[in-house]
Motif scaffolding. Sequence first.
Motif, PDB file in Angstrom:
ATOM      1  N   UNK A 192      46.069  29.301   4.550  1.00 35.80           N
ATOM      2  CA  UNK A 192      45.752  28.947   6.028  1.00 35.80           C
ATOM      3  C   UNK A 192      45.191  27.528   6.256  1.00 35.80           C
ATOM      4  N   UNK A 193      45.578  27.361   7.394  1.00 35.77           N
ATOM      5  CA  UNK A 193      45.116  25.925   7.754  1.00 35.77           C
ATOM      6  C   UNK A 193      44.123  25.948   9.222  1.00 35.77           C
ATOM      7  N   UNK A 194      43.026  25.262   8.993  1.00 33.84           N
ATOM      8  CA  UNK A 194      41.863  25.230  10.123  1.00 33.84           C
ATOM      9  C   UNK A 194      41.598  24.021  10.544  1.00 33.84           C
ATOM     10  N   UNK A 206      38.703  28.639  -3.473  1.00 35.54           N
ATOM     11  CA  UNK A 206      39.439  29.169  -2.537  1.00 35.54           C
ATOM     12  C   UNK A 206      39.470  28.464  -1.089  1.00 35.54           C
ATOM     13  N   UNK A 207      38.843  27.214  -0.986  1.00 38.96           N
ATOM     14  CA  UNK A 207      38.804  26.449   0.123  1.00 38.96           C
ATOM     15  C   UNK A 207      38.796  24.968  -0.207  1.00 38.96           C
ATOM     16  N   UNK A 208      39.396  24.117   0.533  1.00 39.93           N
ATOM     17  CA  UNK A 208      39.126  22.598   0.557  1.00 39.93           C
ATOM     18  C   UNK A 208      39.794  21.748   1.743  1.00 39.93           C
ATOM     19  N   UNK A 209      39.030  20.554   1.944  1.00 40.18           N
ATOM     20  CA  UNK A 209      39.308  19.700   2.987  1.00 40.18           C
ATOM     21  C   UNK A 209      40.404  18.882   2.605  1.00 40.18           C
ATOM     22  N   UNK A 224      40.982  22.318   6.859  1.00 41.64           N
ATOM     23  CA  UNK A 224      40.324  22.946   5.955  1.00 41.64           C
ATOM     24  C   UNK A 224      41.524  23.806   5.760  1.00 41.64           C
ATOM     25  N   UNK A 225      42.228  24.141   4.367  1.00 45.02           N
ATOM     26  CA  UNK A 225      42.823  25.033   3.767  1.00 45.02           C
ATOM     27  C   UNK A 225      41.985  26.037   3.042  1.00 45.02           C
ATOM     28  N   UNK A 226      42.449  27.510   3.395  1.00 52.17           N
ATOM     29  CA  UNK A 226      41.867  28.353   2.659  1.00 52.17           C
ATOM     30  C   UNK A 226      42.710  29.393   2.178  1.00 52.17           C
ATOM     31  N   UNK A 227      42.517  30.217   1.123  1.00 54.77           N
ATOM     32  CA  UNK A 227      43.345  31.083   0.534  1.00 54.77           C
ATOM     33  C   UNK A 227      42.935  32.237   0.807  1.00 54.77           C
ATOM     34  N   UNK A 236      34.593  29.824   7.112  1.00 54.89           N
ATOM     35  CA  UNK A 236      33.038  29.901   7.233  1.00 54.89           C
ATOM     36  C   UNK A 236      32.523  29.503   5.860  1.00 54.89           C
ATOM     37  N   UNK A 237      33.039  30.235   4.711  1.00 53.64           N
ATOM     38  CA  UNK A 237      32.435  29.782   3.362  1.00 53.64           C
ATOM     39  C   UNK A 237      32.516  28.475   2.965  1.00 53.64           C
ATOM     40  N   UNK A 238      33.752  27.795   3.152  1.00 53.12           N
ATOM     41  CA  UNK A 238      33.655  26.206   3.085  1.00 53.12           C
ATOM     42  C   UNK A 238      32.856  25.304   3.750  1.00 53.12           C
TER      43      UNK A 238
END
Length: 200
Positions: free
Chosen positions: A73-75, A120-123, A128-131, A137-139
């Motif tokens: 997902x992308x935020x 599971x997440x990176x910018x 921010x992309x998450x799996x 939030x965790x990122x």
Amino acid sequence: VKWVLAYIGINDRYLTYGSGKDALKKDDIKRNLKRKITNNSALYHIYRTVRGMIEAEAYGVKHMQRLNVGQIKRYLFSIPALSSKEEALLMAYALRIRNINDQISNLGARSIFVTQPLANSHKQGDYVYTRNGIDPTGYYWMRRLNDKLMEVCLEVRAVCIDLQRDVKFGDEDFYDNVHNMPSGAKKIGEYLFLKLQNVI
């Protein structure tokens, strides 16, 4: 020992706030007969190992079997405001960093502080992309911990290396959400070599 490298942050995400004491902090153990027995007993060693596995499971810091790469997902990158509880957690983390630095200094050595990434997440760019369908939030919290590490690192005049921001990892570089496969470990090793070759 001339140098001590502290690659920290991941496990600090699991420390809880309350009554001025971290949830994972062990009580001081007196140097007495009990300690002699517990340090040398094979049965107690087995008990302690099993207990540690159970605690790791409870706190979510155990080594998992493999990274589950689900939907990505992308935020839009947007760090939320800090709550009073989070501010207290960051202050407690800063204190732990200073304590680590003091202990290293007491050895007559210098500190090298290195930030840690999440699998599971990176910018990337403005996003921010998450799996695995998680929210960012965790990122954001991991980023705050890493920023605090670099802030305190500069204050104590240690060697500061922001690996989380500098190194790009792929799914193949982790076998769970935090632990590296050989390919990820190689990236870290080569990066640290380049960063430290003219320092130490």
